[in-house]
Design a protein around this motif. Structure first.
Motif, PDB file in Angstrom:
ATOM      1  N   GLU A  41      13.036  -5.636 -10.896  1.00  0.00           N
ATOM      2  CA  GLU A  41      13.344  -7.135 -10.787  1.00  0.00           C
ATOM      3  C   GLU A  41      14.188  -7.621 -11.940  1.00  0.00           C
ATOM      4  O   GLU A  41      15.232  -8.294 -11.814  1.00  0.00           O
ATOM      5  CB  GLU A  41      11.998  -7.813 -10.838  1.00  0.00           C
ATOM      6  N   THR A  42      14.079  -6.728 -13.074  1.00  0.00           N
ATOM      7  CA  THR A  42      14.993  -7.236 -14.180  1.00  0.00           C
ATOM      8  C   THR A  42      16.365  -6.778 -14.129  1.00  0.00           C
ATOM      9  O   THR A  42      17.461  -7.769 -14.279  1.00  0.00           O
ATOM     10  CB  THR A  42      14.442  -6.689 -15.337  1.00  0.00           C
ATOM     11  N   VAL A  43      16.563  -5.675 -13.592  1.00  0.00           N
ATOM     12  CA  VAL A  43      17.916  -5.322 -13.300  1.00  0.00           C
ATOM     13  C   VAL A  43      18.666  -5.397 -12.072  1.00  0.00           C
ATOM     14  O   VAL A  43      19.961  -5.171 -11.842  1.00  0.00           O
ATOM     15  CB  VAL A  43      17.986  -3.613 -13.687  1.00  0.00           C
ATOM     16  N   LYS A  44      17.778  -5.961 -11.090  1.00  0.00           N
ATOM     17  CA  LYS A  44      18.520  -5.882  -9.585  1.00  0.00           C
ATOM     18  C   LYS A  44      19.980  -6.758  -9.600  1.00  0.00           C
ATOM     19  O   LYS A  44      20.423  -6.333  -8.536  1.00  0.00           O
ATOM     20  CB  LYS A  44      17.518  -6.318  -8.534  1.00  0.00           C
ATOM     21  N   TYR A  45      20.101  -7.899 -10.298  1.00  0.00           N
ATOM     22  CA  TYR A  45      21.303  -8.324 -10.350  1.00  0.00           C
ATOM     23  C   TYR A  45      22.497  -7.945 -11.127  1.00  0.00           C
ATOM     24  O   TYR A  45      23.403  -8.791 -11.236  1.00  0.00           O
ATOM     25  CB  TYR A  45      21.304  -9.984 -10.226  1.00  0.00           C
ATOM     26  N   LEU A  46      22.240  -7.162 -11.822  1.00  0.00           N
ATOM     27  CA  LEU A  46      23.138  -6.580 -13.020  1.00  0.00           C
ATOM     28  C   LEU A  46      24.321  -6.139 -12.355  1.00  0.00           C
ATOM     29  O   LEU A  46      24.079  -5.330 -11.377  1.00  0.00           O
ATOM     30  CB  LEU A  46      22.535  -5.759 -13.896  1.00  0.00           C
ATOM     31  N   SER A  47      25.626  -6.330 -12.911  1.00  0.00           N
ATOM     32  CA  SER A  47      26.984  -5.821 -12.472  1.00  0.00           C
ATOM     33  C   SER A  47      26.969  -4.398 -12.993  1.00  0.00           C
ATOM     34  O   SER A  47      26.272  -4.024 -14.156  1.00  0.00           O
ATOM     35  CB  SER A  47      28.042  -6.672 -12.824  1.00  0.00           C
ATOM     36  N   GLU A  48      28.020  -3.685 -12.605  1.00  0.00           N
ATOM     37  CA  GLU A  48      28.292  -2.474 -13.210  1.00  0.00           C
ATOM     38  C   GLU A  48      28.704  -2.328 -14.612  1.00  0.00           C
ATOM     39  O   GLU A  48      28.068  -1.790 -15.439  1.00  0.00           O
ATOM     40  CB  GLU A  48      29.358  -1.780 -12.334  1.00  0.00           C
ATOM     41  N   PRO A  49      29.391  -3.238 -14.921  1.00  0.00           N
ATOM     42  CA  PRO A  49      29.778  -3.545 -16.190  1.00  0.00           C
ATOM     43  C   PRO A  49      28.640  -4.047 -17.181  1.00  0.00           C
ATOM     44  O   PRO A  49      28.390  -3.435 -18.465  1.00  0.00           O
ATOM     45  CB  PRO A  49      30.716  -4.768 -16.559  1.00  0.00           C
ATOM     46  N   GLN A  50      27.734  -4.658 -16.765  1.00  0.00           N
ATOM     47  CA  GLN A  50      26.481  -5.080 -17.372  1.00  0.00           C
ATOM     48  C   GLN A  50      25.545  -3.932 -17.714  1.00  0.00           C
ATOM     49  O   GLN A  50      25.073  -3.483 -18.575  1.00  0.00           O
ATOM     50  CB  GLN A  50      25.613  -6.049 -16.719  1.00  0.00           C
ATOM     51  N   LEU A 171      18.416  -7.969 -24.402  1.00  0.00           N
ATOM     52  CA  LEU A 171      19.973  -8.079 -24.026  1.00  0.00           C
ATOM     53  C   LEU A 171      20.405  -8.913 -23.020  1.00  0.00           C
ATOM     54  O   LEU A 171      21.339  -9.672 -23.625  1.00  0.00           O
ATOM     55  CB  LEU A 171      20.311  -6.412 -23.770  1.00  0.00           C
ATOM     56  N   MET A 172      19.946  -9.025 -22.213  1.00  0.00           N
ATOM     57  CA  MET A 172      20.278 -10.215 -21.068  1.00  0.00           C
ATOM     58  C   MET A 172      19.934 -11.552 -21.891  1.00  0.00           C
ATOM     59  O   MET A 172      20.817 -12.340 -21.551  1.00  0.00           O
ATOM     60  CB  MET A 172      19.325 -10.172 -19.955  1.00  0.00           C
ATOM     61  N   ILE A 173      19.003 -11.675 -22.706  1.00  0.00           N
ATOM     62  CA  ILE A 173      18.890 -12.908 -23.343  1.00  0.00           C
ATOM     63  C   ILE A 173      20.051 -13.247 -24.472  1.00  0.00           C
ATOM     64  O   ILE A 173      20.664 -14.327 -24.314  1.00  0.00           O
ATOM     65  CB  ILE A 173      17.619 -13.256 -24.207  1.00  0.00           C
ATOM     66  N   ARG A 174      20.442 -12.179 -24.978  1.00  0.00           N
ATOM     67  CA  ARG A 174      21.617 -12.360 -26.057  1.00  0.00           C
ATOM     68  C   ARG A 174      22.798 -12.712 -25.272  1.00  0.00           C
ATOM     69  O   ARG A 174      23.498 -13.507 -26.018  1.00  0.00           O
ATOM     70  CB  ARG A 174      21.418 -11.320 -26.908  1.00  0.00           C
ATOM     71  N   GLU A 175      23.033 -12.057 -24.250  1.00  0.00           N
ATOM     72  CA  GLU A 175      24.230 -12.266 -23.605  1.00  0.00           C
ATOM     73  C   GLU A 175      24.469 -13.243 -22.633  1.00  0.00           C
ATOM     74  O   GLU A 175      25.390 -13.755 -21.928  1.00  0.00           O
ATOM     75  CB  GLU A 175      24.686 -10.796 -22.743  1.00  0.00           C
ATOM     76  N   ASN A 176      23.127 -13.831 -22.386  1.00  0.00           N
ATOM     77  CA  ASN A 176      23.067 -15.264 -21.553  1.00  0.00           C
ATOM     78  C   ASN A 176      23.366 -14.661 -20.297  1.00  0.00           C
ATOM     79  O   ASN A 176      24.056 -15.358 -19.370  1.00  0.00           O
ATOM     80  CB  ASN A 176      23.947 -16.272 -22.113  1.00  0.00           C
ATOM     81  N   TRP A 177      22.861 -13.476 -19.695  1.00  0.00           N
ATOM     82  CA  TRP A 177      23.012 -13.154 -18.457  1.00  0.00           C
ATOM     83  C   TRP A 177      21.957 -13.778 -17.353  1.00  0.00           C
ATOM     84  O   TRP A 177      21.027 -13.504 -17.683  1.00  0.00           O
ATOM     85  CB  TRP A 177      22.892 -11.620 -18.469  1.00  0.00           C
ATOM     86  N   THR A 178      22.344 -14.700 -16.621  1.00  0.00           N
ATOM     87  CA  THR A 178      21.567 -15.113 -15.666  1.00  0.00           C
ATOM     88  C   THR A 178      21.117 -14.477 -14.700  1.00  0.00           C
ATOM     89  O   THR A 178      22.135 -13.753 -13.921  1.00  0.00           O
ATOM     90  CB  THR A 178      22.159 -16.814 -15.644  1.00  0.00           C
ATOM     91  N   THR A 179      20.057 -14.609 -13.898  1.00  0.00           N
ATOM     92  CA  THR A 179      19.612 -13.996 -12.725  1.00  0.00           C
ATOM     93  C   THR A 179      20.105 -14.915 -11.592  1.00  0.00           C
ATOM     94  O   THR A 179      19.412 -15.981 -11.641  1.00  0.00           O
ATOM     95  CB  THR A 179      18.090 -13.503 -12.761  1.00  0.00           C
ATOM     96  N   PRO A 180      20.945 -14.449 -10.917  1.00  0.00           N
ATOM     97  CA  PRO A 180      21.189 -15.314  -9.554  1.00  0.00           C
ATOM     98  C   PRO A 180      20.107 -15.509  -8.509  1.00  0.00           C
ATOM     99  O   PRO A 180      19.326 -14.486  -8.530  1.00  0.00           O
ATOM    100  CB  PRO A 180      22.333 -14.729  -8.889  1.00  0.00           C
ATOM    101  N   THR A 181      19.770 -16.329  -7.849  1.00  0.00           N
ATOM    102  CA  THR A 181      18.693 -16.467  -6.867  1.00  0.00           C
ATOM    103  C   THR A 181      19.353 -15.925  -5.798  1.00  0.00           C
ATOM    104  O   THR A 181      20.637 -16.255  -5.275  1.00  0.00           O
ATOM    105  CB  THR A 181      18.194 -17.787  -6.711  1.00  0.00           C
ATOM    106  N   PRO A 182      18.665 -15.173  -4.847  1.00  0.00           N
ATOM    107  CA  PRO A 182      19.207 -14.738  -3.438  1.00  0.00           C
ATOM    108  C   PRO A 182      19.273 -15.545  -2.616  1.00  0.00           C
ATOM    109  O   PRO A 182      18.742 -16.597  -2.655  1.00  0.00           O
ATOM    110  CB  PRO A 182      18.204 -13.555  -3.174  1.00  0.00           C
TER     111      PRO A 182
END
Length: 182
Positions: A41-50, A171-182
């Motif tokens: 659940e944590t990593v499912k929307y991360l891009s390759e660069p992320q 890391l996701m919090i520090r980088e402000n990576w938001t999780t998109p909703t499907p």
């Protein structure tokens, strides 16, 4: 907060209470059981660069962390089986940093996520059927030069699960990576 100690140990260093009770053991087993779902659940929307971003300066990338968890927990399952079937076996340490440089650590994460899911299913099936005496069985770790009970090891891998999950989440919090909703 970017303190390097926090970046290395976002939930603190592992500390085992030898007087841990049944409740703390059940909590540790539940943590191990739920890791595959939480990790996916944590990593499912991360891009390759992320995925190729280190969780801290000089640290592993998210991709490497996921592959490491698969390898580490595969070793843990084998060590549990050895301790349950042999008398205080000496386990084989491995160089985690060297493993992280092998080519499979650049593969897509789905391979290790599937591995983690399967390893944890087998591991939890064993953990949930172990007796109190089983948790007192030991293996000998040559790096620490001590025998460790499976009770301690179960708690250590519950910590290890949260430790690496937290690396990614922080890391996701520090980088402000938001999780998109499907």
């Amino acid at each position: 907060m970017t303190d390097i100690e926090f970046l290395k140990y976002p939930i603190g260093k592992f500390q085992f209470d030898p007087n841990s009770d049944e409740h703390s053991l059940q909590k540790a087993i539940e943590t191990i059981k739920s890791l595959p779902e939480h990790l996916m659940e944590t990593v499912k929307y991360l891009s390759e660069p992320q995925l190729d971003t280190p969780y801290r300066p000089g640290g592993w990338t998210v991709r490497q962390v996921i592959h490491h968890v698969g390898d580490s927990h595969m070793n843990a399952l084998i060590r549990f089986k050895l301790a349950l079937t042999e008398d205080n076996p000496t386990i084989k340490p491995y160089d985690e940093a060297a493993w992280a440089k092998l080519s499979d650590y650049s593969f897509e994460i789905e391979l290790s996520l599937a591995l983690i899911r399967l390893i944890h299913a087998k591991w939890v099936a064993i953990l949930e059927h172990m007796t109190e005496a089983d948790f007192q069985r030991t293996y000998f770790h040559p790096e620490s030069q001590k025998a460790q009970t499976l009770l301690e090891v179960a708690h250590m891998y519950a910590w290890h699960s949260q430790h690496h999950l937290s690396h990614i989440q922080q890391l996701m919090i520090r980088e402000n990576w938001t999780t998109p909703t499907p």
